[in-house]
Design a protein around this motif. Structure first.
Motif, short mmCIF file in Angstrom:
data_model
loop_
_atom_site.label_atom_id
_atom_site.label_comp_id
_atom_site.label_asym_id
_atom_site.label_seq_id
_atom_site.Cartn_x
_atom_site.Cartn_y
_atom_site.Cartn_z
N UNK A 208 1.11 -0.97 -0.44
CA UNK A 208 0.22 0.13 0.05
C UNK A 208 0.76 0.96 -0.17
N UNK A 209 2.19 1.27 0.55
CA UNK A 209 2.66 2.10 0.95
C UNK A 209 3.90 2.42 -0.07
N UNK A 210 4.55 1.90 -0.50
CA UNK A 210 4.51 1.57 -2.22
C UNK A 210 4.12 2.05 -3.51
N UNK A 235 1.93 -0.63 5.16
CA UNK A 235 2.24 0.55 5.79
C UNK A 235 1.57 1.87 5.39
N UNK A 236 1.64 2.59 5.96
CA UNK A 236 1.12 4.31 6.38
C UNK A 236 2.45 4.76 6.01
N UNK A 237 2.09 6.48 5.25
CA UNK A 237 2.68 7.46 5.45
C UNK A 237 2.56 8.81 5.76
N UNK A 238 3.10 10.04 6.10
CA UNK A 238 2.25 10.59 6.49
C UNK A 238 2.69 12.23 5.50
N UNK A 239 2.55 12.76 6.12
CA UNK A 239 2.58 14.30 5.37
C UNK A 239 3.58 13.77 4.54
N UNK A 240 4.70 13.96 5.28
CA UNK A 240 6.24 14.97 5.15
C UNK A 240 6.26 13.72 3.33
N UNK A 260 -2.75 6.42 10.87
CA UNK A 260 -2.28 7.47 11.15
C UNK A 260 -1.79 8.32 10.44
N UNK A 261 -1.66 7.65 8.62
CA UNK A 261 -1.02 8.34 8.07
C UNK A 261 -2.15 9.10 6.40
N UNK A 262 -1.79 9.70 4.87
CA UNK A 262 -2.35 10.31 4.16
C UNK A 262 -2.80 9.51 3.05
N UNK A 263 -2.51 7.78 3.25
CA UNK A 263 -2.62 6.98 2.48
C UNK A 263 -4.10 6.17 2.07
N UNK A 264 -4.96 7.16 3.21
CA UNK A 264 -6.54 5.39 3.26
C UNK A 264 -6.46 4.46 3.17
N UNK A 265 -5.69 4.14 4.05
CA UNK A 265 -5.61 2.87 5.12
C UNK A 265 -6.82 2.29 4.77
N UNK A 266 -8.09 2.64 6.53
CA UNK A 266 -9.12 1.87 6.61
C UNK A 266 -10.43 1.31 4.92
N UNK A 294 -1.61 -1.17 14.91
CA UNK A 294 -1.67 -1.57 13.73
C UNK A 294 -2.60 -2.85 12.82
N UNK A 295 -1.57 -3.37 14.20
CA UNK A 295 -2.61 -5.14 13.56
C UNK A 295 -4.32 -4.84 14.67
#
Length: 303
Positions: A208-210, A235-240, A260-266, A294-295
């Protein structure tokens, strides 16, 4: 503190009534602590309560870091019992062997490529693991950087020809992960899959992050390839990271908890669930403080 049990979450009370089974397997990268041996990684994963792990790092032959205890790589030329016994000692089930490669540069003795992927497939067979995950990676030479689109596709297909044959022969799923200029593109991945053929053997590992970082769209990817997705790296990634999107292909670990990041994992989890995904998954998340929530969240998203 939370514990993971058979893909679910055990609360700190440890009562059986507190165990809620998840619909998916939730595993962990075997690189949770820096400068540690593979067995210490397995021990740490188990102590956090996880039942599943990827075999994350590997190499040919001998490695000084293994001899002196500051790397977590498994030798592709080692006896498989060494890895098997470590996993069994810590009551872990391995869900995949990672064999991320360089498939765009010219073949060379020091480039992880076709030969190492074949060895990883054999190791997976010997360990009773059903999945090997690979990708093309970033080119490191002027030759690789100057390849045309058609040449990139050809280079990957040519280097994966024999690994695909080995995977089919040994009953292993060879999964391709978004982690490069080709695999972060839905259109290019579709062409790559068509050229490789063997749809029962060749599948996909969604990272998801890649995919997001490389400029891809997780929802488009799931819509296009749903049944071919056999594993997920979360993995999630932040706004930076937003300023790097479309410029960097892949990153090792997320340093924040999922959600907690910007990817929209839910929403991505909901889309996978809607498409019937029920394969193994792996957290590419650094630090116990991020891994455990996370788990828990992942279990809730798939409940």
């Amino acid at each position: 503190m939370y514990k993971i049990l058979h893909g679910g979450i055990r609360t700190s009370s440890g009562r059986d009534s507190d165990v809620i089974a998840a619909m998916i397997q939730i595993g962990c990268f075997a690189l949770v602590n820096p400068f540690c041996t593979l067995e210490s990684q397995f021990q740490a994963i188990r102590e956090m309560g996880f039942d599943f792990a990827d075999l994350t790092d590997s190499h040919d032959g001998a490695l000084l870091g293994n001899e002196f205890g500051f790397t977590a790589a498994a030798s592709l030329d080692g006896h498989p019992s060494r890895v098997r016994e470590m996993a069994e000692k810590h009551e872990l089930s391995l869900t995949a062997v990672c064999a991320h490669a360089n498939l765009l540069d010219p073949t060379a003795p020091d480039v992880f490529g076709t030969a190492q992927i074949i060895k990883a497939i054999r190791l997976a067979r010997d360990l009773g693991v059903k999945q090997v995950i690979t990708t093309e990676g970033d080119p490191k030479t002027a030759f690789g950087e100057k390849l045309t689109y058609e040449e990139r596709i050809f280079s990957i297909v040519e280097k994966l020809y024999w690994p695909v044959q080995w995977a089919e022969e040994l009953g292993i799923q060879l999964l391709i992960e978004p982690h490069g200029i080709v695999t972060d593109s839905v259109a290019a991945t579709a062409e790559l899959l068509e050229r490789l053929g063997h749809p029962e053997t060749v599948g996909l590992n969604l990272d998801t992050g890649n995919l997001w970082l490389g400029g891809g769209d997780n929802f488009e990817y799931i819509e296009k390839f749903g049944p071919r997705i056999k594993h997920v790296h979360w993995k999630d990634l932040g706004a930076a990271w937003e300023e790097k999107r479309g410029k960097q292909f892949g990153c090792g670990m997320g340093d924040i908890a999922l959600g907690d990041g910007v990817i929209g994992l839910p929403e991505i989890a909901a889309e996978l669930k809607k498409n019937g995904f029920d394969g193994p998954t792996t957290l590419e998340v650094f630090g116990e403080a991020n891994l455990l929530p996370s788990a828990e969240r992942l279990r809730e998203w798939f409940a």
